[in-house]
Design a protein around this motif. Sequence first.
Motif, PDB file in Angstrom:
ATOM      1  N   LYS A 192       0.819  -1.216   0.000  1.00  0.00           N
ATOM      2  CA  LYS A 192       0.000   0.000   0.000  1.00  0.00           C
ATOM      3  C   LYS A 192       0.851   1.263   0.000  1.00  0.00           C
ATOM      4  O   LYS A 192       0.422   2.337  -0.416  1.00  0.00           O
ATOM      5  CB  LYS A 192      -0.928   0.002   1.212  1.00  0.00           C
TER       6      LYS A 192
ATOM      7  N   ARG B  17       1.210   3.167  -3.130  1.00  0.00           N
ATOM      8  CA  ARG B  17       0.011   3.752  -3.735  1.00  0.00           C
ATOM      9  C   ARG B  17      -0.449   5.044  -3.075  1.00  0.00           C
ATOM     10  O   ARG B  17      -1.339   5.715  -3.586  1.00  0.00           O
ATOM     11  CB  ARG B  17      -1.134   2.727  -3.681  1.00  0.00           C
TER      12      ARG B  17
ATOM     13  N   GLU C 292      -1.086   8.260  -4.982  1.00  0.00           N
ATOM     14  CA  GLU C 292      -2.060   8.288  -6.080  1.00  0.00           C
ATOM     15  C   GLU C 292      -3.260   9.171  -5.719  1.00  0.00           C
ATOM     16  O   GLU C 292      -3.627   9.271  -4.550  1.00  0.00           O
ATOM     17  CB  GLU C 292      -2.584   6.867  -6.359  1.00  0.00           C
TER      18      GLU C 292
ATOM     19  N   TYR D  82      -6.367   8.007  -3.405  1.00  0.00           N
ATOM     20  CA  TYR D  82      -6.077   6.741  -2.729  1.00  0.00           C
ATOM     21  C   TYR D  82      -6.045   6.931  -1.210  1.00  0.00           C
ATOM     22  O   TYR D  82      -5.381   7.825  -0.698  1.00  0.00           O
ATOM     23  CB  TYR D  82      -4.739   6.146  -3.200  1.00  0.00           C
TER      24      TYR D  82
END
Length: 261
Positions: free
Chosen positions: A197, A200, A203, A206
């Motif tokens: 995770k 990410r 992003e 997110y």
Amino acid sequence: FLVRALPLKDAEGKIVKWYGTNTDVQHQKELERQKDNFLGIASHELKTPVTSLKAYAQVLESMFKRSGDLKNADFLSRMNKQVDRLTNLIGDLLDVTKINGGRLQFNHSTFGFNEMVEEVVEDVQRTSSKQIIKKNLNFKREVFGDRERICQVLTNLLTNALKYSPDASEIVIYTEDHENNVQVCVQDYGIGISGEKKDRVFEQFYRVSGNKQHTFPGLGLGLYISSEIVKRLNGKIWVNSVEDKGSTFCFSIPIRQETAL
Ligand code: ADP
């Protein structure tokens, strides 16, 4: 989308045209454009009434304070804090539409890096009872870049560190002076982020899902905006983290931006 593209063949089996591909991509792009357009208009429209709400709430708070009505002054102070949160959320949405539309503008000047860090720490510290410990802020280095945008990145990292760590824990902030760049890291002893995770979190929209995270408010935009800002300033942003132990978010930027962006 290419997967869904189908070839149109002539009598000899030669592909004369692909269909499906273009329409799908165009349609998707149009939807993206409409979404960004809507976000841009909505956040712009929300900004004006919220700005005027803030002005009135500030006047009222100081009126109550001056007259000694501490109960109402406290209500207004809470209201001011919520209006500030709203202002920040709207600001993030506006920034995202600017980034996605290629319209994020920079305004460079020369400023003292650690002075800027001290200022941001002071501002953020005022909003929290958790201790922010400063380390190695003693070097003097001038940076040529967009001071306000760099403050925004640092504010994001610090407010996240406070948000995602338990009440009694402390936050550590330290800077490093390198030949061509300056670096700042924010370390917390909070919930941390697991391996896959971690990659990410920069992003757009997110947010790490899970029991620990769902109680924290947010849109999942702060780190995306921060990473876009740092990228545009030719810098780097990264995170080291261990779940349940804590995270260290760092970014580095060149001490001099070459061109006006
Ligand atoms: P938001 O905090 O509004 O959700 P961000 O873009 O700032 O959005 O962060 C994205 C996600 O990364 C967060 O939802 C959270 O799951 C995770 N995250 C960010 N900072 C930290 C941190 N210091 N510790 C643990 N998780 C974090």
